[in-house]
Design an enzyme around this catalytic site. Structure first.
Site, short mmCIF file in Angstrom:
data_model
loop_
_atom_site.label_atom_id
_atom_site.label_comp_id
_atom_site.label_asym_id
_atom_site.label_seq_id
_atom_site.Cartn_x
_atom_site.Cartn_y
_atom_site.Cartn_z
N GLU A 1 10.20 1.41 2.45
CA GLU A 1 8.87 1.37 3.06
C GLU A 1 8.67 0.16 3.96
O GLU A 1 7.92 0.22 4.92
CB GLU A 1 7.79 1.38 1.96
CG GLU A 1 7.82 2.64 1.09
CD GLU A 1 7.56 3.91 1.89
OE1 GLU A 1 6.76 3.88 2.85
OE2 GLU A 1 8.20 4.94 1.56
N GLU B 1 0.85 -1.21 0.00
CA GLU B 1 0.00 0.00 0.00
C GLU B 1 0.89 1.26 0.00
O GLU B 1 0.65 2.21 -0.75
CB GLU B 1 -0.91 -0.01 1.23
CG GLU B 1 -1.69 1.29 1.45
CD GLU B 1 -1.68 1.74 2.89
OE1 GLU B 1 -2.03 0.95 3.78
OE2 GLU B 1 -1.30 2.90 3.14
ZN LIG Z 1 1.02 2.62 6.96
#
Ligand SMILES: [Zn+2]
Length: 974
Positions: free
Chosen positions: A134, A61
């Protein structure tokens, strides 16, 4: 057209024409809602069930927003944050789906956002470096050579695991589904995240991010045909795939289970909740029936199950996640927090006993009526606050749609609601039968308890260190070298700016697309006899929104901390006419709710505190007489002398304040720092901050030892606040309805206790001058202040009192600082979940903050560089333009009618008039690089008066060099 229309229907409940489509070539699903709402919304979602708690869906995401084929910049998402008029832009990972929603009122802007999002999900670059940034990667300490984990999601989830509320809710939910994806943590368990490889991460995208697995949504006043054409071109080239993404149902339990886990904490306080798996979606009457039942049982002080739990004294406040509708199987959960660890079994027994009692003896008819009305009011009003209405409808639709059900059915709720009302009010024991079927006779139940362990945090840390040490010994010299090289490469990539060519791919508006005029909010001053009323003629579908703002000019300083409790005491302790249960039921039956809050602000250009206590009410216009009667009863006849009830309220408030302390750590440390700089923030700290928590702790004891003094102070507070003098009313509703209501409003106002007549002028608190000398009122502020609590992450802040005159252009510089410099330094490179600033035009206070931050000293050092960064900035015209557009997007944020009325009241009370707003807007639109530099100089100039601080674990604070701790104030809060 290559979309097949499956069904078209006008849904009057949401005033929309709905089209449900299937894309012929790929099978992509589309729900298209057309209506008059200018706040257009779009979403694309995929079913993404995890197979391990490695956070793959969550990391993905984040990662797909880091550059795509058409938009090859480091973070298109951030470029949009910087320079679009979006009213919403974010992404969410759920236990079984990932959703990308956007909204905007500007059509050109809207389609720009949609295009960037579609390219992000279907054509992301997701390089290994992105995955490492990330997700997770190793870093080598240059001095010790030790390994550590870094990564945005890794750190975000460490923060989530530090929050006992979050941790407990999550365990409760997962406990019901041990054999399904719902038994895992889709967000990622920090202990499991490092098991995820780049190959698995890529494969996850290939499997699930495909049109055949997509649920696409459009909503708003744009042309429905245009949406189809737009999508068609973006879905070209894909063919249909069979994707097994529907989570298999969990086999039902044959008998209830019990689970226990540990959280980091030293007070003997447990969380415990009883949880049930309910039916699957599809039967709308049952779904809505359960939602109303949940409201009946626990939503208000009069709710029987809530009351039984709170009255038992076994805990401080309710726990459990309530009704969960976003999984394939619905679930429900209730319990208590702040329970003595030896008494958790009593909580479970009490929940079951009370449910049995209700099933046998029946639920009070008034409670049923109150909840039916409250739920119906909320469904019709659809007041989603700042969250776009269109996106709320998308998420609601997905609750059925994701599981292959028709989403149009649940949006058309009218007939189902009528059927439930008939059954519930027909005296056949409808809700009692639901209790029996879904709770008492349902063995698919779990009881989940978390207990405190002061060593839990250090145990986890030791475990992590040990695992890393083991890995280190298993690595060859070359492998260690490779880790260092790739960490260096990542850092270099992060520091390398996007090329102008790449940035130019990001679509944007021009300054000419922005309205030059500041938005006018309708406001008209009229008199209600003794008190002034500010009236806003806006379409509200015949709902009256009524605020009563009471000036605090007569409230002695020592009583300020009672203010938060005063609101709850007035609304939740009963009046001369009603006991508190009856009062809550009456409010539920006849109104859309009444709530209390305080407004603390600095007066425009004056640096004086503006302080109000507010009661905010809403009701259908035809129910206004009843609303006003109830308000009179509350204002004139509130009973404050129920000691037991007041103590419950104080304990609940204390538990909530403690529970929010770490999750809202940035707000806590920020409020604390600002309280050193201005009078209104100092007052706010007494009511909402750390001082409030200390006050509640002390008060909880004093109620038992000296109730007489508490009661007398509470009454004194009420009498000083609730008076006509300095009171101003605020009403939002369309003109026809308003004119009919005026006589009743006048009669109501005449009854308020006088305390001198109001003159319509906005009162200003005498108060002390502002603290621009940085001396924090009477006492000099410490240069550093630390609040310690068992947290695996930190929150770091620094606040500056600027003397420079307020300027809209400074808001543009602030926007740019947030989305460019702080995002990059604090989040991307520092590994914190967030880094941003706040700037209050009225007080002149500017503050830097980090959120869920693994660092302390490094973040202070970044803060050190901010004034110089701005003072010497060179910014391209393109970047400047984007920052201006982004700033205007914030200023013009979309508001529902009730919020327009409220914002207009705040402008009135703080003296921030239309001309001032227009001047600020002009300054925003005309901002230049010179303004950025002036802002940097203003911050640098205020450096000597700045205050700094952090919230984090005591052990971490101790690791700071001496220079950061000399003369510092350090307080252990939890
Ligand atoms: Zn997050």
């Amino acid at each position: 057209m290559s979309f097949t229309l499956i069904e078209e229907r006008f849904i009057h409940e949401i005033d929309s024409t709905a089209g449900l489509y299937r894309h012929d070539a790929t099978g992509a699903r589309l729900l298209s809602l057309s209506n008059k709402d200018e706040n257009k919304a779009f979403g694309i979602g995929f079913r993404t069930p995890p197979s391990r708690s490695d956070g793959v869906a969550h990391i993905l995401e984040h990662s797909v927003l880091c550059g795509s084929k058409k938009y090859p910049v480091k973070e298109p998402f951030v470029e949009l944050l910087k320079g679009s008029l979006n009213t919403f832009l974010n992404a969410f990972t759920y236990p079984d789906k990932t959703v990308y929603p956007v909204a905007s009122t500007n059509k050109k802007d809207f389609y720009n956002l949609v295009d960037v999002y579609l390219d992000a999900v279907f054509n992301p670059l997701i390089s290994e470096d992105t995955f490492r940034q990330e997700g997770w990667h190793y870093e080598v300490d240059p001095e010790t050579g030790d390994l550590s984990y870094k990564g945005v999601v890794f750190n975000e989830m460490k923060g989530a695991y530090s929050d006992p509320d979050d941790f407990h809710d999550d365990l409760c939910r997962r406990s019901l589904f041990p054999d399904s994806p719902y038994g895992l943590d889709s967000g990622g368990d920090p202990r499991v995240i490092p098991q995820l490889s780049y190959g698995e991460f890529k494969a996850f995208h290939e499997t699930y991010y495909h049109p055949s697995n997509a649920f696409i949504y459009f909503y708003g006043d744009d042309e429905p045909e245009e949406r189809l054409a737009f999508l068609e071109s973006r879905l070209a080239g894909y063919s249909k795939l069979e994707i097994a993404s529907l989570p298999a149902p969990q086999p039902a339990f044959k008998a209830p289970i019990h689970r226990t886990a540990y959280y980091e904490g030293k007070d003997p306080k447990a969380w415990t909740a009883v949880n049930w798996a309910l039916g699957e979606h599809g039967d709308h009457e049952t779904s809505l029936g359960l939602a109303i039942l949940s409201h009946i049982l626990t939503a208000t002080p009069a709710s029987p199950l809530r009351k039984a739990l709170i009255d038992s004294g076994l805990g401080e406040d309710l726990a459990g996640f309530g009704l969960e509708e976003s999984l394939r199987t619905m679930a429900w959960s209730v319990g208590l927090k702040g329970v003595h660890p030896g008494k958790t079994a009593e909580v479970e027994a009490l929940v079951l006993k009370e449910l049995s009692r209700l099933a046998e003896r029946g639920i009070d008819k008034n409670s049923v009526e109150a909840s039916l009305n409250t739920v119906e009011f909320a469904m019709r009003e659809k007041n989603t606050g700042r969250f776009p209405r269109g996106l709320a409808i998308y998420l609601e639709a997905l609750n059925d749609w994701l599981y292959e059900l028709n989403p149009l059915d649940s949006l058309s709720f009218e007939s189902v609601l009528e059927a439930i009302k008939r059954k519930a009010l027909g005296g056949k024991g409808y809700f009692e039968s639901l209790i029996r079927k879904w709770f008492l006779d349902n063995p698919h139940r779990s009881t989940v308890t978390i207990l405190p362990d002061p060593e839990e945090g250090s145990k986890r840390e030791a475990e992590e260190k040990e695992a890393l040490a083991k890995i280190k010994t298993s690595l060859s010299k070359d492998e260690m070298k490779a880790i260092e090289t790739s960490a260096r490469r990542l850092k270099a990539l992060q520091e390398k700016p996007d090329s102008p060519q790449a940035l130019a791919t990001i679509p944007g508006l021009t300054l000419e697309d922005l309205p030059r005029e500041s938005l006018r909010l309708p406001a008209q001053e009229v008199r209600l006899g003794n008190i002034p009323l500010l009236y806003h003629d806006l379409p509200t579908s015949s709902i009256l929104y009524l605020d009563l703002a009471f000036s605090l000019e007569n409230l002695p300083e020592r009583l300020l901390p009672y203010l938060g409790l005063l609101g709850r005491a007035l609304l939740e302790m009963g009046t001369e006419d009603f006991d508190y249960v009856a009062l809550s039921q009456e409010l539920g039956k006849h109104t859309g709710g009444v709530r209390a809050n305080s407004l603390m602000a600095t007066r425009w250009k004056k640096k004086e505190a503006v302080a109000y206590f507010l009661l905010r009410a809403k009701a259908m216009a035809d129910k206004t007489p009843r609303l006003l009667e109830l308000l009179s009863s509350i204002l004139l006849g509130a009973r404050l002398d129920n000691k037991e009830r007041f103590k419950q309220i104080v304990l609940e408030e204390k538990a909530q304040s403690e529970a929010s302390f770490i999750p809202a750590g940035h707000a806590m440390i920020g409020q604390r720092l600002l309280s050193r700089l201005s009078e209104s923030e100092r007052k706010s700290e007494l009511i909402n901050g750390l001082e409030q928590l200390y006050f509640l702790r002390e008060l909880a004891g004093r109620i038992d030892t000296d109730w007489a003094s508490v009661l007398s102070e509470l009454k004194e507070t009420r009498n000083a606040v609730i008076r006509a003098s300095g009171c101003i009313a605020n009403a939002t509703i369309d003109k026809d309805d308003f004119e009919k209501l005026m006589p009743e409003l006048r009669a109501f106002a005449a009854k308020l206790p006088a305390g001198g007549a109001g003159d319509g002028k906005v009162p200003v608190l005498a108060g002390k001058a502002d603290y621009t000398n940085g001396q924090g009122g009477e006492q000099p502020a410490p240069p550093y202040e630390y609040l310690t609590a068992p947290s695996q992450v930190n929150f770091v802040g620094r606040a500056f009192p600027l003397i420079a005159e307020a300027s809209g252009a400074f808001l543009v510089a602030k926007k740019y600082l947030d989305t460019a410099y702080l995002w990059e330094k604090v989040r991307v490179q520092g590994g914190a979940y967030g880094g941003f600033s706040t700037y209050d035009l009225n007080s002149g206070n500017f503050m830097l903050l980090s959120y869920r931050d693994p660092n302390l000293q490094e973040t202070f050092q970044i803060f050190d560089t901010v004034p110089g960064y701005l003072a010497n900035i060179d910014i391209s015209q393109e970047e400047l333009k984007r920052a201006i557009i982004g700033t205007i997007g914030g200023v013009d944020s979309y508001l529902l009618p009730d919020m327009k009325g409220y914002v207009s009241l705040v402008y009135h009370l703080t003296g921030y008039g239309h001309e001032d707003r227009q001047r600020m807007r002009d300054q925003i639109l005309d901002a230049s690089a010179a303004d950025f530099r002036a802002f940097g100089k203003a911050i640098a100039e205020a450096r000597s008066r700045a205050v700094s601080g952090a919230l984090g674990s005591a052990q971490r604070i101790e690791t700071l060099p001496e220079s950061y701790r000399r003369d510092a104030e350090i307080r252990a809060v939890l």
